[in-house]
Scaffold this active site. Sequence first.
Site, PDB file in Angstrom:
ATOM      1  N   ASP A  98       0.733  -1.090  -0.112  1.00  9.49           N
ATOM      2  CA  ASP A  98      -0.122  -0.094  -0.109  1.00  9.49           C
ATOM      3  C   ASP A  98       0.752   1.180  -0.095  1.00  9.49           C
ATOM      4  OD1 ASP A  98      -2.042   1.700   0.368  1.00  9.49           O
ATOM      5  OD2 ASP A  98      -3.238   0.391   1.607  1.00  9.49           O
ATOM      6  N   ASP A 199      -2.978   4.529  -2.575  1.00 10.79           N
ATOM      7  CA  ASP A 199      -3.853   5.256  -1.844  1.00 10.79           C
ATOM      8  C   ASP A 199      -4.443   6.620  -2.427  1.00 10.79           C
ATOM      9  OD1 ASP A 199      -5.279   5.313   0.763  1.00 10.79           O
ATOM     10  OD2 ASP A 199      -3.957   7.244   0.890  1.00 10.79           O
ATOM     11  N   GLU A 250      -6.781   3.416  -5.561  1.00 13.68           N
ATOM     12  CA  GLU A 250      -8.190   3.843  -4.669  1.00 13.68           C
ATOM     13  C   GLU A 250      -8.399   5.333  -5.302  1.00 13.68           C
ATOM     14  OE1 GLU A 250      -9.341   4.834  -0.251  1.00 13.68           O
ATOM     15  OE2 GLU A 250      -7.310   5.467  -1.027  1.00 13.68           O
ATOM     16  N   HIS A 324     -10.549  -1.667   5.506  1.00 14.60           N
ATOM     17  CA  HIS A 324      -9.992  -1.060   6.563  1.00 14.60           C
ATOM     18  C   HIS A 324     -10.724   0.284   7.013  1.00 14.60           C
ATOM     19  CE1 HIS A 324      -7.499   0.925   3.896  1.00 14.60           C
ATOM     20  NE2 HIS A 324      -7.211   1.844   4.613  1.00 14.60           N
ATOM     21  N   ASP A 325     -11.311   1.016   5.833  1.00 18.31           N
ATOM     22  CA  ASP A 325     -12.192   2.099   6.006  1.00 18.31           C
ATOM     23  C   ASP A 325     -13.729   2.057   6.238  1.00 18.31           C
ATOM     24  OD1 ASP A 325      -9.965   3.646   6.328  1.00 18.31           O
ATOM     25  OD2 ASP A 325      -9.738   4.080   4.149  1.00 18.31           O
TER      26      ASP A 325
END
Length: 557
Positions: A98, A199, A250, A324-325
């Site tokens: 990431d 990200d 993302e 995770h969000d």
Amino acid sequence: MAEKDFRKSVVYQIYPKSFCDTNKDGLGDIRGVISKLDYIKELGVDYIWSTPFFVSPQNDNGYDVEDYYNIDPRYGTMADVEELIAEAGKRGIGLMFDMVFNHVSTRHEWFQKAMEGDPYYKDFFFFRKGKPDGSAPTNWESKFGGSAWEYVEKFDEYYLHLFDVTQADLNWDNENVRKEVQKIVRFWMDKGVKGFRFDVVNLISKGAFEDDTEGDGRKYYTDGPNIHKYLKELHDMTFGTDTQIVTVGEMSSTSIENCYQYAGRDTGELSMVFSFHHLKVDFMGNEKWVLVPADFQKLKDIIFEWQTKMTEHNAWNAVFWCNHDQPRVVSRFGDEGRYWKQSAKMLGTIIHCLRGTPYVYQGEEIGMTNTDFTDISQFRDVESLNHYCILQEKGLSASDAFRIIQIHSRDNGRTPMQWDGTKYAGFSSEDGKEPWIGVNENHTKINAGDQLKDEDSIFRYYQKLIAMRKELDVIAYGDIEPLAEGDSSVFAYRRCWKGQELIVTANFYGKEYEWKKAPKLEGFKCVLGNYPDTKIPENGGLTLRPYEAAVWYSPQI
């Protein structure tokens, strides 16, 4: 490792801090991931995407990177990471790192030098003079609440931070920034990393610095003027030189038209994209911190639009419910109670048979649920804590604000992975330090250890979904035709490829439902379902039991 076709692949996402703690300090670590590689291999996935474990002050759980070249001691050492890459490779699993390149921690060397007044490094960031009255350069809002600008008295200037005040946005218009980013990617490629998740990468090209009279500023920095140029350059200078490497971007508040280019087969940017529009169907517009029922029709409309239009433009989606969000999907769209198992399997069925590469977030494969926290002190997420205060400033009571946090907080996806029924759910040993965030009490009933012993478990069902993608080309390569588009209860679609046909039928709710306009299923076989006795109806129509899902396959049309 042999080259893999990412269309047939499945990615397993790990949030290391909450995955497995081997040194008893209450935080998950790299050695914890290594210790669970056989479990991940048994699930059948091809890649592990890990959220960041680089050196970081952890103000945003590692998304505030202080040093891209070194491992945060809380997680382990470079030797641990090299072992993880090697051991995963032995099991046919590639590591996907990431990379957070929209911003860096204000403790990063670049920002520290900028704050010393070094003009070379100041140009790595967006320092701007305020308005004539001394206020911030624009009215843009931070994603975490408050202004997106922080005043620096020394310079009488503000710096831009679209996220936390300790996450300063990088100036990608500066070629030196882009070269530094390329160096970082090549460094990890040389270590054997086989994938990268970038990200909020569609925010790296900023447009005009102007007040937004209609919104929070995002229209000036989302899918910006040079975004495709910068991604193509990154592709050409780094991961595009290695056909083994898979990439995913993302995309924050993106447009589907931009994603045709981001993830087009021949556009030379990324392998695939994450988009989040389908996970805003329980928002009010773009406002997350409200309580409204999920809009099922809107959910279908968004998923089918992205499925069909990305197909038409030869572009590729990442398909997912959780990360995770996000809150846990079985709590969000399913049933934590009577139909917990059926609804978790139904939701998995919908995602894994779509056109796109499925992502499984740790614990999703065993049906983990949202937190059971009863007090704000149990939450750790900076976004949630900020908005708990903001909601009360807007006039909500503490209890109403807390209820919203309970449902929408990112911490719902961050409680420790539930490996077994022991004190800390097997995340850490019982004589270790208390985990950094509370363990859900339901770990005695929902845990991986029990599910590995149960052939009817959610884990075993996910295992079959993942295997089916590899076995049936129609899932990986087929086109998609939405079915039951206006139906109030059914989520269904058809996939076709070289004479193969697949129909997915799912009842999205906990009541039996008669689907009178169901397609004829003569010649089809139910290859997977979440009820044991699914049969082709004899007289047309299809009666679907609560949360019932089935995958119907015909080798020839």
